[in-house]
Write a protein that holds these residues in place. Structure first.
Motif, PDB file in Angstrom:
ATOM      1  N   VAL A 276      61.908 115.789 106.506  1.00 32.69           N
ATOM      2  CA  VAL A 276      63.053 115.868 107.072  1.00 32.69           C
ATOM      3  C   VAL A 276      63.237 116.461 108.564  1.00 32.69           C
ATOM      4  O   VAL A 276      64.014 115.895 109.573  1.00 32.69           O
ATOM      5  N   VAL A 277      62.448 117.331 108.735  1.00 32.51           N
ATOM      6  CA  VAL A 277      61.895 118.004 110.102  1.00 32.51           C
ATOM      7  C   VAL A 277      61.614 116.980 111.245  1.00 32.51           C
ATOM      8  O   VAL A 277      62.166 116.795 112.155  1.00 32.51           O
ATOM      9  N   PHE A 278      60.534 116.075 110.696  1.00 35.52           N
ATOM     10  CA  PHE A 278      59.970 115.124 111.476  1.00 35.52           C
ATOM     11  C   PHE A 278      61.036 114.143 111.694  1.00 35.52           C
ATOM     12  O   PHE A 278      61.318 113.486 112.899  1.00 35.52           O
ATOM     13  N   SER A 279      62.134 113.988 110.865  1.00 33.12           N
ATOM     14  CA  SER A 279      63.009 112.954 111.161  1.00 33.12           C
ATOM     15  C   SER A 279      63.929 113.184 111.980  1.00 33.12           C
ATOM     16  O   SER A 279      64.562 112.471 112.966  1.00 33.12           O
ATOM     17  N   LYS A 280      64.158 114.539 112.159  1.00 34.43           N
ATOM     18  CA  LYS A 280      65.129 115.081 112.997  1.00 34.43           C
ATOM     19  C   LYS A 280      64.761 115.477 114.280  1.00 34.43           C
ATOM     20  O   LYS A 280      65.447 115.188 115.577  1.00 34.43           O
ATOM     21  N   LYS A 281      63.171 115.897 114.632  1.00 33.87           N
ATOM     22  CA  LYS A 281      62.861 116.164 115.750  1.00 33.87           C
ATOM     23  C   LYS A 281      61.624 115.695 116.408  1.00 33.87           C
ATOM     24  O   LYS A 281      61.177 115.930 117.420  1.00 33.87           O
ATOM     25  N   GLY A 282      60.929 114.522 115.530  1.00 34.43           N
ATOM     26  CA  GLY A 282      59.784 113.835 115.729  1.00 34.43           C
ATOM     27  C   GLY A 282      58.768 114.920 115.506  1.00 34.43           C
ATOM     28  O   GLY A 282      58.855 115.906 114.822  1.00 34.43           O
ATOM     29  N   LEU A 283      57.445 114.557 116.017  1.00 33.45           N
ATOM     30  CA  LEU A 283      56.268 115.335 115.735  1.00 33.45           C
ATOM     31  C   LEU A 283      56.281 116.460 116.876  1.00 33.45           C
ATOM     32  O   LEU A 283      55.888 117.562 116.675  1.00 33.45           O
ATOM     33  N   ILE A 284      56.362 116.046 118.302  1.00 33.39           N
ATOM     34  CA  ILE A 284      56.125 117.191 119.262  1.00 33.39           C
ATOM     35  C   ILE A 284      56.862 118.286 119.314  1.00 33.39           C
ATOM     36  O   ILE A 284      56.356 119.236 119.468  1.00 33.39           O
ATOM     37  N   ASP A 285      58.225 118.109 118.906  1.00 37.00           N
ATOM     38  CA  ASP A 285      59.045 119.181 118.910  1.00 37.00           C
ATOM     39  C   ASP A 285      59.200 120.056 117.577  1.00 37.00           C
ATOM     40  O   ASP A 285      59.758 121.008 117.480  1.00 37.00           O
ATOM     41  N   ALA A 286      58.437 119.419 116.593  1.00 35.55           N
ATOM     42  CA  ALA A 286      58.446 120.109 115.280  1.00 35.55           C
ATOM     43  C   ALA A 286      57.628 121.215 115.231  1.00 35.55           C
ATOM     44  O   ALA A 286      56.454 121.169 115.865  1.00 35.55           O
ATOM     45  N   THR A 287      58.024 122.223 114.478  1.00 31.85           N
ATOM     46  CA  THR A 287      57.080 123.417 114.571  1.00 31.85           C
ATOM     47  C   THR A 287      56.954 124.049 113.118  1.00 31.85           C
ATOM     48  O   THR A 287      57.651 123.574 112.196  1.00 31.85           O
ATOM     49  N   MET A 288      55.809 124.774 112.771  1.00 33.66           N
ATOM     50  CA  MET A 288      55.769 125.382 111.228  1.00 33.66           C
ATOM     51  C   MET A 288      56.996 125.903 110.886  1.00 33.66           C
ATOM     52  O   MET A 288      57.244 126.088 109.920  1.00 33.66           O
ATOM     53  N   LYS A 289      57.274 126.838 111.776  1.00 34.48           N
ATOM     54  CA  LYS A 289      58.710 127.477 111.285  1.00 34.48           C
ATOM     55  C   LYS A 289      59.707 126.889 111.027  1.00 34.48           C
ATOM     56  O   LYS A 289      60.619 127.065 110.154  1.00 34.48           O
ATOM     57  N   ASP A 290      60.030 125.537 111.732  1.00 38.52           N
ATOM     58  CA  ASP A 290      61.106 124.676 111.487  1.00 38.52           C
ATOM     59  C   ASP A 290      60.774 124.034 109.813  1.00 38.52           C
ATOM     60  O   ASP A 290      61.612 124.114 109.084  1.00 38.52           O
ATOM     61  N   ILE A 291      59.623 124.149 109.370  1.00 39.81           N
ATOM     62  CA  ILE A 291      59.141 123.478 108.125  1.00 39.81           C
ATOM     63  C   ILE A 291      59.356 124.600 107.231  1.00 39.81           C
ATOM     64  O   ILE A 291      59.705 124.392 105.848  1.00 39.81           O
ATOM     65  N   ILE A 292      59.009 125.669 107.593  1.00 35.98           N
ATOM     66  CA  ILE A 292      59.016 126.812 106.603  1.00 35.98           C
ATOM     67  C   ILE A 292      60.666 127.009 106.372  1.00 35.98           C
ATOM     68  O   ILE A 292      61.093 127.488 105.126  1.00 35.98           O
ATOM     69  N   GLU A 293      61.452 127.009 107.223  1.00 35.76           N
ATOM     70  CA  GLU A 293      62.958 127.199 107.289  1.00 35.76           C
ATOM     71  C   GLU A 293      63.710 126.077 106.407  1.00 35.76           C
ATOM     72  O   GLU A 293      64.355 126.204 105.448  1.00 35.76           O
ATOM     73  N   GLU A 294      63.075 124.886 106.394  1.00 35.22           N
ATOM     74  CA  GLU A 294      63.679 123.643 105.737  1.00 35.22           C
ATOM     75  C   GLU A 294      63.347 123.814 104.186  1.00 35.22           C
ATOM     76  O   GLU A 294      63.955 123.287 103.537  1.00 35.22           O
ATOM     77  N   CYS A 295      62.024 124.305 104.042  1.00 39.85           N
ATOM     78  CA  CYS A 295      61.445 124.273 102.631  1.00 39.85           C
ATOM     79  C   CYS A 295      61.773 125.721 101.732  1.00 39.85           C
ATOM     80  O   CYS A 295      61.851 125.531 100.632  1.00 39.85           O
ATOM     81  N   GLY A 296      62.038 126.705 102.449  1.00 38.11           N
ATOM     82  CA  GLY A 296      62.168 128.096 101.984  1.00 38.11           C
ATOM     83  C   GLY A 296      60.898 128.695 101.344  1.00 38.11           C
ATOM     84  O   GLY A 296      61.084 129.592 100.498  1.00 38.11           O
TER      85      GLY A 296
END
Length: 206
Positions: free
Chosen positions: A29-49
């Motif tokens: 979901v994060v990669f689909s929204k932001k691509g790879l370069i702009d994605a962070t571990m924080k984004d993934i943590i917030e998305e999956c809880g």
């Protein structure tokens, strides 16, 4: 006692797999929204809880998560088509399904950052590993196309002539359309025109 321990181990392994799948689905979901370069571990943590420490039990970096997502995506990409090949569904039905899946993927890619993320990875990771991964992806695409063609041969629809070369041509066209989709300038007509040209390459029996 041994059976109980085996049962508990199986349950634990299932939970571990479920958590890993949750991380990958959230990352997608994060990669689909932001691509790879702009994605962070924080984004993934917030998305999956899941806590940062919890994620690091499975993956050490965003790149590692992305590679796992890419591997999962590749395996599932054309599951329906592969199943149709195994079941020897009529050739034209399989080919139509293959083109339809690509058409949807390309049109969806205009607003989906996942395709952009894939190319960002290839262009920013000039390593032997990334090169091997890209080559494996292309080879898998070509192999799937060639397997579809072989169904056509077995069913007496196609002649067994230059099919490996035609499969490679299909692969190049599909990759080219994917790159064009990244610009946002691809249209349904462009895709349909290229599919029509690809169909004309096939050595149909009279």
């Amino acid at each position: 006692m041994a059976k109980k321990q085996q049962s508990e181990l199986t349950t634990a392994e299932k939970k571990k797999q479920q958590k890993r799948d949750l991380i990958l689905e959230s990352a997608k979901v994060v990669f689909s929204k932001k691509g790879l370069i702009d994605a962070t571990m924080k984004d993934i943590i917030e998305e999956c809880g899941i806590s940062r420490g919890g994620i690091y039990l499975y993956f050490r970096s965003v790149d590692e998560i992305f590679l796992a997502v890419l591997e999962q995506r590749s395996k599932r990409k054309f599951d329906d088509v592969r199943e149709m090949i195994m079941e020897q569904v009529p050739f034209e039905t399989i080919l139509n399904k293959y083109f339809s899946d690509h058409r949807k993927r390309l049109l969806h890619s205009i607003s989906d950052g996942m395709l952009r993320a894939v190319y960002e990875y290839y262009y920013t990771h000039k390593t032997e590993a990334s090169s091997s991964l890209q080559q494996a992806q292309l080879s898998e695409t070509k192999r799937t196309i060639h397997e579809i063609f072989q169904v056509g041969v077995q069913q007496g629809v196609l002649k067994d002539e230059n099919l490996a070369v035609i499969a490679e041509n299909y692969m190049f066209v599909i990759e080219g359309l994917g790159i064009l989709a990244l610009t946002g300038h691809i249209t349904e007509q462009t895709i349909d025109d290229q599919i029509a040209v690809m169909r004309q390459l096939l050595p149909y029996r009279n």
